[in-house]
Design an enzyme around this catalytic site. Structure first.
Site, mmCIF file in Angstrom:
data_model
loop_
_atom_site.group_PDB
_atom_site.id
_atom_site.type_symbol
_atom_site.label_atom_id
_atom_site.label_comp_id
_atom_site.label_asym_id
_atom_site.label_seq_id
_atom_site.Cartn_x
_atom_site.Cartn_y
_atom_site.Cartn_z
ATOM 1 N N ASP A 43 0.827 -1.206 0.000
ATOM 2 C CA ASP A 43 0.000 0.000 0.000
ATOM 3 C C ASP A 43 0.859 1.251 0.000
ATOM 4 O OD1 ASP A 43 -1.621 2.216 1.646
ATOM 5 O OD2 ASP A 43 -3.041 0.888 0.619
ATOM 6 N N THR B 175 -0.016 4.513 0.391
ATOM 7 C CA THR B 175 -0.294 5.477 1.448
ATOM 8 C C THR B 175 0.280 5.017 2.782
ATOM 9 O OG1 THR B 175 -2.285 6.308 0.357
ATOM 10 C CG2 THR B 175 -2.139 6.607 2.741
ATOM 11 N N ASN C 258 -2.944 7.366 -8.254
ATOM 12 C CA ASN C 258 -2.318 8.669 -8.028
ATOM 13 C C ASN C 258 -1.152 8.573 -7.057
ATOM 14 O OD1 ASN C 258 -4.266 11.045 -9.201
ATOM 15 N ND2 ASN C 258 -5.463 9.265 -8.597
ATOM 16 N N THR C 259 -1.344 7.863 -5.957
ATOM 17 C CA THR C 259 -0.316 7.814 -4.920
ATOM 18 C C THR C 259 0.954 7.142 -5.421
ATOM 19 O OG1 THR C 259 -2.163 7.572 -3.364
ATOM 20 C CG2 THR C 259 0.061 7.311 -2.492
ATOM 21 N N ALA C 260 0.826 6.151 -6.307
ATOM 22 C CA ALA C 260 2.001 5.450 -6.829
ATOM 23 C C ALA C 260 2.941 6.384 -7.575
ATOM 24 C CB ALA C 260 1.560 4.312 -7.748
ATOM 25 N N THR D 209 -5.620 10.642 -1.281
ATOM 26 C CA THR D 209 -5.175 9.989 -0.052
ATOM 27 C C THR D 209 -4.199 10.888 0.694
ATOM 28 O OG1 THR D 209 -3.251 8.922 -1.057
ATOM 29 C CG2 THR D 209 -5.369 7.746 -1.187
ATOM 30 N N CYS E 219 -7.729 10.311 -6.290
ATOM 31 C CA CYS E 219 -7.503 8.905 -5.943
ATOM 32 C C CYS E 219 -8.345 8.119 -6.935
ATOM 33 C CB CYS E 219 -7.936 8.613 -4.506
ATOM 34 S SG CYS E 219 -7.962 6.836 -4.115
#
Length: 495
Positions: free
Chosen positions: A300, A302, A336-338, A379, A452
């Site tokens: 994960d 985040t 998005n977070t990746a 996130t 996200c």
């Protein structure tokens, strides 16, 4: 700032490696191989070319009932051979078999290794060596004749195609190639030559200016036909000559979008659906090729960025390299977070990774100019890594994020027990997200990024989303990324 991904041209190899598929006619394949080696030596290009030639047992069944070859086994044999050549470092391949050129498009759709067209070679030879030949007499198999291979390629270039009469085709051409003692097993059988001379006279009586062998076996004895006064082309030599001159003109291979999936699983399916929806296609075959590395076990993002969760860098990098190994032309990551990890890995990946965040900022600048405040729902990992802030550096708008209380609502909408990642798309998760959205709008945001990839599962992209008495712009980076990938695929490497 947003940028356009570059698709660098591959470096020009010092030595061109050409693979020749043998076994589709043992003697004919050897003839093409020998002529290739002699042409390379005669031209003084021994240092410029390497030639791969393999021939394995293949039961072609070219003279089955009705003259129809068994194509399935032939296709699989060629596919396996081409893969072997690609793994051995070949830059292109030759397929000395007219029957196989009736399904050349199928091979090109499934393989990255460029296959040099035998029919293009004949056209080039006609233009160069026989520009006045208007009527071309063709000696070929019943199957190729029935497939109209020569009409499809020669007639658009202004050549009329003629074939021997039905009796001559059956008793002379087919017998000379496939009969007992024919060219399939005897490269210069006098009986076969005599039969083909009769067929050539039949064609010339029809007005043929030039005889073109439509089997590689007949091409082997073209010089014997010439000695007998027949103006016959050596199609095998024409194929070799063409292969040594068209390196820069190889047809482009079909474009393939690589997707790192599983981050999260539902968002991956949503992204694939948006690629399909945004592709202008009238039938299945007009859609873009996709290859998906679906790995929900990627740690994960985040949890790593805001806590002590496992680092996903290696897993993301490994997924990129697997897509690269499977010949993807670009990589899309619908998470998005990746994107917080891209700076670490992009330089080590040989194909472009399309940055969804950069594309979103570019979309705002191009389609929503004049909006001064843009909200971001994402996130906590995305927000704390500031990847969107970095992407928007220098952009003509201010990026707004929720305060702590409303950010907790966003996280609950995504990760909560009744959140999106748990499979919920209505109820508390939507209520939490709407409260966070209203909070950003009250702070002055007139455009809000659903930052996200799970969030567009709750709220759809909308240029006039109603919120109380206001109307705001909701942006879906997943849809923006899908449209950009389709655009790049349709434009090839000129993105």
């Amino acid at each position: 700032m947003p940028h356009t991904p570059k698709f660098p041209a591959p470096a020009e190899p010092a030595t061109t490696c050409i693979g020749i598929i043998g076994g589709l006619g043992a003697l004919a394949g050897a003839d093409v191989h020998g002529k290739m080696l002699r042409s390379i030596a005669a031209g003084g290009h021994a240092e410029d070319y390497a030639v791969l030639y393999e021939q394995h047992p293949f039961q072609d069944g070219d003279r089955l009932e009705g003259g129809t070859p068994e194509l399935a086994g032939r296709k699989l044999y060629i596919y396996d051979m081409l893969q072997r050549y690609e793994q051995a470092g070949a830059h292109c391949a030759m397929l000395p078999c007219f029957i196989s050129h009736t399904f050349l498009h199928q091979l090109r759709n499934e393989l990255r290794l460029p296959i040099i067209s035998l029919m293009d070679a004949l056209l080039a030879a006609l233009r160069q060596n026989a520009p006045g030949a208007r009527t071309v007499g063709v000696l070929t198999s019943d199957y190729v004749l029935g497939q109209r291979l020569f009409e499809r390629h020669l007639e658009p270039a202004g050549h009329q195609v003629c074939y021997p009469s039905a009796r001559i085709q059956r008793d002379c051409v087919m017998e000379a190639v496939y009969g007992h003692g024919g060219l399939k097993t005897h490269d210069q059988s006098p009986a076969a030559v005599a039969l083909l001379l009769e067929a050539c006279h039949d064609l010339m009586a029809q007005g043929a200016d030039l005889i073109v062998p439509g089997t590689t076996e007949i091409a082997m004895i073209s010089s014997l036909l010439n000695v007998a006064g027949i103006p016959a082309m050596d199609s095998n030599q024409a194929y070799v000559d063409h292969a040594l001159t068209i390196r820069e003109q190889m047809p482009p291979q079909s474009f393939k979008i690589g997707i790192i999936g599983g981050v999260g699983p539902a968002a991956t399916v949503d992204f694939m659906d948006k690629i399909i929806v945004n592709t202008n296609a009238g039938r299945d075959q007009e859609h873009v090729k996709l290859i998906v590395e679906h790995n929900p076990q990627i740690p994960d993002r985040t949890a790593n960025l805001i806590g002590d969760g496992e680092d996903p860098t290696l897993a993301i990098y490994a997924a990129c390299k697997r897509l690269e190994a499977h010949h993807a032309d670009l990589i899309a990551i619908p998470c998005n977070t990746a994107h917080a990890y891209l700076q670490r890995i992009s330089a080590r990946v040989a194909i472009p990774i399309i940055n969804m965040l950069h594309e979103t900022v570019r979309h705002i600048e191009g389609h929503h100019a004049g909006h001064r405040r843009v909200g971001l729902l994402a996130t906590s990992g995305t927000i704390q890594s500031r990847v969107y802030h970095d992407a928007a550096a220098g952009a003509p708008f201010e990026l707004l994020v929720p305060d702590q209380a409303h950010q907790e609502l966003v996280m609950r909408a995504i990760y909560g027990e009744r959140g999106i990642k748990a499979g919920y798309l209505e109820g508390a998760c939507r209520d939490d997200l709407m409260l966070a959205l209203a909070h950003l709008v009250q702070a002055g945001a007139s455009v809000v990024i659903l930052g996200c990839t799970e969030l567009p599962l709750l709220l759809r992209e909308d240029a006039a989303f109603p919120l109380g008495e206001l109307s705001i712009v909701l942006l879906d980076p997943t849809a923006i990324l899908a449209r950009r990938c389709v655009e790049l695929a349709r434009g090839g490497a000129q993105g």
